[in-house]
Scaffold this active site. Sequence first.
Site, PDB file in Angstrom:
ATOM      1  NE  ARG A 168      -4.339  -1.312   0.168  1.00 60.79           N
ATOM      2  CZ  ARG A 168      -4.565  -2.368  -0.621  1.00 60.79           C
ATOM      3  NH1 ARG A 168      -3.653  -2.743  -1.498  1.00 60.79           N
ATOM      4  NH2 ARG A 168      -5.705  -3.024  -0.548  1.00 60.79           N
ATOM      5  CD  GLU A 201      -2.835   3.036  -5.325  1.00 59.64           C
ATOM      6  OE1 GLU A 201      -3.826   2.281  -5.488  1.00 59.64           O
ATOM      7  OE2 GLU A 201      -1.745   2.640  -4.929  1.00 59.64           O
ATOM      8  CG  HIS A 261      -3.162  -0.963  -6.628  1.00 59.60           C
ATOM      9  ND1 HIS A 261      -3.407  -0.300  -5.457  1.00 59.60           N
ATOM     10  CD2 HIS A 261      -3.340  -2.279  -6.336  1.00 59.60           C
ATOM     11  CE1 HIS A 261      -3.735  -1.166  -4.507  1.00 59.60           C
ATOM     12  NE2 HIS A 261      -3.693  -2.386  -5.024  1.00 59.60           N
TER      13      HIS A 261
END
Length: 319
Positions: free
Chosen positions: A239, A268, A286
């Site tokens: 993360r 994000e 991601h």
Amino acid sequence: MTKPRLWITRRLSDATLERAARDYDVVINHGDLPGTADEIIAASAEYDAIIPCHSEHFSADVVAQFSDRLKIVANHSVGVDHCDLPALKARGIAVTNTPDVLSDATAEIAMLLMLGAARLAVSGDRIVRSGAWDSWSPAFMVGKQVTGARLGIIGMGRVGRAFAAKARGFEMEIHYFNRTPLSQEQAHGAIYHDSIESVLAVSDFLSLHCPATPETTNLMNADRFAMLPEGAVVVNTARGALVDEDALLDALKSGRLAAAGLDCFKAEPGGNPAFAAHDTIFMLPHIGSATRQTRDAMGFRALDNLDAFFSGKTPGDLL
Ligand code: DGY
């Protein structure tokens, strides 16, 4: 018997959507935009269950505005930092995730990032693609060798262990920090450290595999970057919250870090625009778990949890 009403917030795999449509009274967000706070609050009155992704945020504020219908949030993700678990629990809402099934896919991306960062993939690709490759020399694009190097892993859960298994194929010497040491069978020779600082000191390569919690926010800060060996490479597939991004840039500029491989960012979608000027940062959007096989497995795991819940059993991945 009437089927439970289910909201699927994003475009999951075809196999998942077919199975969900067979077993539930399902509404799918084919538009595939992240569910907003208002949509999530409205859904709590209309649905018995939601399958969200990490893109939908169940904050305490959102959960406080819930109606009473919603019974379960069956996440299509292993990470649950987008969910305020105490707030959901206090409302009596069950929460599940999808561990195990994405470990290999995520470990593959960590390996890609580690190799790509170490071997200057961004500038190499750019120079060939742009037509600027006009000479060769033994001094040209000399990177850092992965084989046999020391690898530090922070967080030896399922993904950390899957990454360690792949790294053993590169004969890496594996060091790790975890809340508890692994059993001998699980460690496969990896060396346990009882502090993060102690792992950093021996990490020519460092890979982060712990969840984002208040305790791990900015786990990699300026002080900790300074503890890495000169010219280290840092990889983050966990993360964005784990890394102080300004400190990462400073560490790259000072040479403490040779390179970084990042699949996760504080912001994000979008990432950090300040990173774009640095070819030493190999970035992906991601996509750790984004393989067909893993998307099916994540969807099925979320549905398995729902099936168990609605047949009166305890879901396998109840948090
Ligand atoms: C996860 O499962 O947590 C991945 O980051 C994708 O959401």
